[in-house]
Design a protein around this motif. Structure first.
Motif, short mmCIF file in Angstrom:
data_model
loop_
_atom_site.label_atom_id
_atom_site.label_comp_id
_atom_site.label_asym_id
_atom_site.label_seq_id
_atom_site.Cartn_x
_atom_site.Cartn_y
_atom_site.Cartn_z
N LEU A 1 -20.14 -23.97 -6.42
CA LEU A 1 -19.04 -25.38 -6.54
C LEU A 1 -18.92 -25.59 -7.87
CD1 LEU A 1 -20.85 -27.46 -3.81
CD2 LEU A 1 -18.72 -26.23 -3.60
N GLN A 2 -17.57 -25.65 -8.37
CA GLN A 2 -17.26 -25.78 -9.90
C GLN A 2 -15.92 -26.39 -10.09
OE1 GLN A 2 -17.34 -21.99 -11.94
NE2 GLN A 2 -16.61 -22.67 -13.59
N THR A 3 -16.03 -27.21 -11.06
CA THR A 3 -14.58 -27.93 -11.55
C THR A 3 -14.57 -27.74 -13.06
OG1 THR A 3 -13.22 -29.94 -11.62
CG2 THR A 3 -15.81 -30.32 -12.11
N THR A 4 -13.40 -27.22 -13.39
CA THR A 4 -12.97 -26.73 -14.66
C THR A 4 -11.68 -27.64 -15.25
OG1 THR A 4 -13.90 -24.52 -14.25
CG2 THR A 4 -12.29 -24.88 -16.15
N TYR A 5 -11.97 -28.19 -16.50
CA TYR A 5 -10.84 -28.93 -17.14
C TYR A 5 -10.03 -27.84 -18.08
CZ TYR A 5 -8.08 -31.85 -20.11
OH TYR A 5 -7.17 -32.44 -21.04
N LYS A 6 -8.69 -27.71 -17.86
CA LYS A 6 -7.99 -26.76 -18.87
C LYS A 6 -7.05 -27.35 -19.67
CE LYS A 6 -6.99 -23.00 -16.55
NZ LYS A 6 -6.79 -21.66 -15.64
N HIS A 7 -7.31 -27.74 -20.82
CA HIS A 7 -6.54 -28.15 -21.86
C HIS A 7 -5.80 -26.99 -22.77
CE1 HIS A 7 -5.70 -31.41 -24.75
NE2 HIS A 7 -5.40 -30.42 -25.40
N ALA A 8 -4.40 -27.40 -22.42
CA ALA A 8 -3.23 -26.64 -22.96
C ALA A 8 -3.10 -26.65 -24.45
CB ALA A 8 -2.12 -26.51 -22.13
N PHE A 9 -2.67 -25.57 -25.22
CA PHE A 9 -2.30 -25.64 -26.59
C PHE A 9 -0.99 -25.79 -26.98
CE2 PHE A 9 -6.36 -22.63 -26.83
CZ PHE A 9 -7.13 -23.72 -27.08
N LYS A 10 -0.08 -26.04 -25.58
CA LYS A 10 1.44 -26.11 -25.91
C LYS A 10 1.68 -27.39 -24.95
CE LYS A 10 2.04 -22.59 -28.56
NZ LYS A 10 2.42 -22.79 -30.13
N ASP A 11 2.84 -28.22 -25.50
CA ASP A 11 3.13 -29.34 -24.67
C ASP A 11 3.71 -29.12 -23.38
OD1 ASP A 11 2.04 -30.90 -26.52
OD2 ASP A 11 3.95 -31.57 -27.88
N TYR A 12 4.53 -27.73 -23.12
CA TYR A 12 5.22 -27.36 -21.99
C TYR A 12 4.29 -27.02 -21.02
CZ TYR A 12 4.79 -22.94 -24.54
OH TYR A 12 4.11 -21.70 -24.82
N LEU A 13 2.97 -26.79 -21.27
CA LEU A 13 1.99 -26.28 -20.16
C LEU A 13 1.21 -27.58 -19.86
CD1 LEU A 13 1.36 -23.78 -18.38
CD2 LEU A 13 -0.68 -23.77 -19.87
N PRO A 14 1.08 -28.16 -18.70
CA PRO A 14 0.47 -29.37 -18.75
C PRO A 14 -1.17 -29.09 -18.36
CG PRO A 14 1.27 -28.65 -16.51
CD PRO A 14 1.69 -27.69 -17.46
N LYS A 15 -1.77 -30.25 -19.05
CA LYS A 15 -3.33 -29.92 -18.83
C LYS A 15 -3.50 -30.33 -17.35
CE LYS A 15 -3.45 -33.11 -23.01
NZ LYS A 15 -3.60 -34.67 -23.26
N HIS A 16 -4.68 -29.77 -16.94
CA HIS A 16 -5.05 -29.87 -15.38
C HIS A 16 -6.41 -29.51 -15.16
CE1 HIS A 16 -3.72 -25.77 -16.10
NE2 HIS A 16 -4.38 -25.33 -14.95
N TRP A 17 -6.63 -29.50 -13.82
CA TRP A 17 -8.24 -29.54 -13.33
C TRP A 17 -7.83 -28.36 -12.37
CZ3 TRP A 17 -12.45 -32.12 -15.05
CH2 TRP A 17 -12.37 -33.19 -15.77
N ASP A 18 -9.01 -27.55 -12.28
CA ASP A 18 -9.34 -26.31 -11.33
C ASP A 18 -10.66 -26.43 -10.85
OD1 ASP A 18 -8.86 -24.12 -9.98
OD2 ASP A 18 -9.08 -22.55 -11.69
#
Length: 623
Positions: A181-198
């Motif tokens: 069981l795992q949750t990952t926060y993914k912070h994008a380096f570009k504005d056009y790609l949204p930050k999100h959780w996986d």
């Protein structure tokens, strides 16, 4: 798409509720995992339609997008590992603008992710919390809230690098199978790609151990049968899948096959990889005439015998090796259903088209073996489609299973046996001297069950307690160290001399017994064993006479010869360790009993764990 949170919960319940007793972790070098991925673009600290950090964090019904992932992990140490993972998803829920609009929908935007993580786990038991950091690259198809290109009328995949941070938990159901069981926060380096959780929930399988040195056993297969074939009845049910009418809520009228079941048949073939782990390929042929219901007045919604075909592959884990074998399975496949009034996809009129899509599958079932070859399989599988035009559905199977072949022994044509005693060099503890197979290829001149190389008195039949020597006068000091072997005494084996001082009673020798336990198919000493042996070494002081007899044992898995060799190597491992603690090897004898003297039943995991042991008898007396 609705009800993803229910699918997530079902997968979690199916994996966690089927627990097995746990045995010692063998720190395998590689592990593989597969499971469900839920991408959530909402609680990331951005303006609407995205939201504040952790706002409605577990509201996966409104914000979760369901997909699948595959991963592979390489353990570097007991706590440190690296993971590579690939994710495939479709984004249909972007966030919300307020209470009046609970879910902002987009048009099934494609999502792909490739990520690498460095993980650190806390603990080595069943339950292993962990944290991870890493990076990756993620692509999301352009939509109304992530438009980047200037090309109109097209949906371009746009991607960017991400910095990732994870927390998670692994629970090991057995030595090889676990749940992640795992949750990952993914912070994008570009504005056009949204930050999100996986968020991920998956099943982890450890591959063969590549770090620990163990005795080679691959030349003899231990599974009862490598291949099995099955054929039987298939019932496809499109109703209790969590969708709007004519389909219904999850598990509603789950066993009402009269109103909702569509009868067909299936064939399958299974390859056993271990006693518990197997792979299955299956084909299903059916006709769909019952789609669901609109209410009590119309119990069954009928369609015109739509053709149904399914090809599926599953990885299965069974619990137990007896007649009754419950099992769980995960996998994927491809299913085709002929177009009808509730699954129209094409624009062609007057034609009956087959439309197909990939599915993610989860199964539970039980096999009952009527005989060594013939069994019955009862299984239910939930098939979740990746496309809206192919309905989610259940596929229930009842069939007969036939094992194609029995036990198979693979022998090497060239056996390297230098001393010609019938024991190959790779298993021979004395490869240059002919000996006995039940003593690991070593000779036993005096026939006392202790090999000559470990016998302190190799030409005199003695006992294990005295390292192969005898104690003729019964004073607790073997004859080889008794100054007066025919007279019972405590002064180096001699009677205490009478002096004018008060008579001193002879010191009674102290006999101490200890047990050391080993992991499955292992000769490695764990921390508990080393602590016990350290205490033992400390108790044998410089002013003591001592002898130590070590007797190795094994459980009943494997052949008699293999188990004997394994038990002897366990005793050898303890002798080598004590020698590092300044105890003389000349006063330590070893022997192996194989699986002939079990301490407990070999029918249970707990009993076999008690049989994987070595028993130490320590005879100590003052000088």
């Amino acid at each position: 798409m609705k009800h993803y949170y229910k699918i997530f919960a079902i997968a979690l319940i199916l994996t966690i509720s089927t627990q097995l007793s746990f045995s010692q972790n063998t720190n395998n070098g590689w592990s593989f995992e597969a499971g469900l991925s839920v991408v959530n673009l909402y609680p990331v600290g951005e303006d609407a339609p995205q939201g504040e950090f952790f706002d409605e964090f577990i509201n996966l019904n409104d914000h979760g997008n369901l997909g699948v992932y595959l991963g592979v992990t390489r353990n570097l140490t007991n706590n440190l590992s690296i993971t590579a993972k690939g994710t495939v998803n479709e984004i249909s829920k972007w966030g919300e603008f307020g209470e009046a609009d609970e879910s902002v929908l987009v048009d099934n935007l494609k999502y792909y992710g490739l990520d690498a993580m460095v993980n650190y786990s806390f603990g080595k038991g069943k339950l292993q919390p962990f944290i991870a950091v890493g990076g990756g690259y993620t692509w999301i198809e352009e939509g109304p809230f992530n438009t980047f290109s200037t090309t109109s009328g097209t949906k371009n995949l746009i991607g960017a690098g991400t910095a990732n941070g994870s927390i998670g938990l692994k629970y090991w159901i057995s030595d090889k199978l676990g749940v992640n069981l795992q949750t990952t926060y993914k912070h994008a380096f570009k504005d056009y790609l949204p930050k999100h959780w996986d968020h991920n929930v998956g099943i982890v399988y450890k591959l063969e151990n590549s770090q620990e040195v163990t005795i080679e056993t691959e030349k003899v297969t231990t599974t009862e049968s490598l291949w099995s074939f099955e054929v039987g009845v298939s019932v496809v049910d499109l109703f209790p899948v969590g969708e709007d009418a004519p389909q219904g809520e999850f598990f509603d009228e789950f066993i009402n096959y009269n109103d909702h079941g569509n009868l067909g048949y299936y064939i399958g073939v299974t390859r056993n990889l271990t006693d518990n782990f197997s792979l299955t390929a299956k084909g299903t042929v059916n006709e769909i005439s019952k789609w669901g219901e609109f209410g009590e007045l119309d119990e069954s919604v009928l369609v015109d015998n739509l053709k149904y075909y399914g090809l599926d592959a599953m990885a299965n884990y069974s619990f137990g090796t007896g007649k009754l074998q419950p099992f769980v399975g995960v996998g994927a496949g491809y299913t085709w259903i002929e177009e009808g009034p509730f699954n129209t996809f094409s624009t062609s009129n007057g034609t009956d088209n087959l439309v197909g899509a990939g599915t993610a599958n989860g199964s539970v079932g039980v096999k009952y073996w009527i005989s060594d070859k013939l069994g019955v399989n009862v299984q239910t599988t939930y098939k979740h489609s990746f496309e809206d035009y192919l309905p989610k559905h259940w596929n229930h199977n009842v069939g007969l299973v036939y094992k194609i072949n029995g036990k198979e022994k693979i022998e090497d044509d060239t056996v390297n046996d230098t001393d010609g005693d019938g024991v190959p060099n790779e298993y021979d503890l004395c490869p240059d001297v002919a000996g006995l197979a039940n003593l690991g290829g070593c000779p036993d001149t005096d026939g006392d069950g202790i090999t000559d190389k470990d016998d302190l008195c190799p030409e005199i039949k003695g006992t294990i307690a005295f390292g192969g020597c005898v104690d003729s006068d019964g004073d607790g000091i073997p004859d080889n160290r008794d100054a007066c072997p025919e007279l019972k005494g405590a002064d180096n084996g001699c009677p205490i001399k009478v002096v004018e001082t008060p008579t001193i009673e002879p010191v009674t020798p102290v006999i101490v017994e200890r047990k050391v336990y080993f992991g499955y198919n292992s000769t490695k000493l764990d921390l508990n064993a080393k602590v016990l042996l350290n205490d033992l070494a400390a108790s044998v002081t410089g002013d003591s006479n001592y002898s130590i007899a070590i007797e190795g044992h094994a459980d009943s898995n494997g052949s008699k010869t293999y188990n004997y060799n394994l038990s002897l190597k366990r005793a050898e491992a303890i002798k080598s360790y004590l020698a590092t603690k300044n105890l003389s090897s000349s006063f330590i004898s070893i022997s192996g009993k194989g699986d002939t003297e079990p301490a407990s039943s070999n029918k249970t995991d707990e009993g076999r764990a008690l049989n994987r042991r070595a028993e130490l008898t320590i005879n100590i007396s003052a000088k």
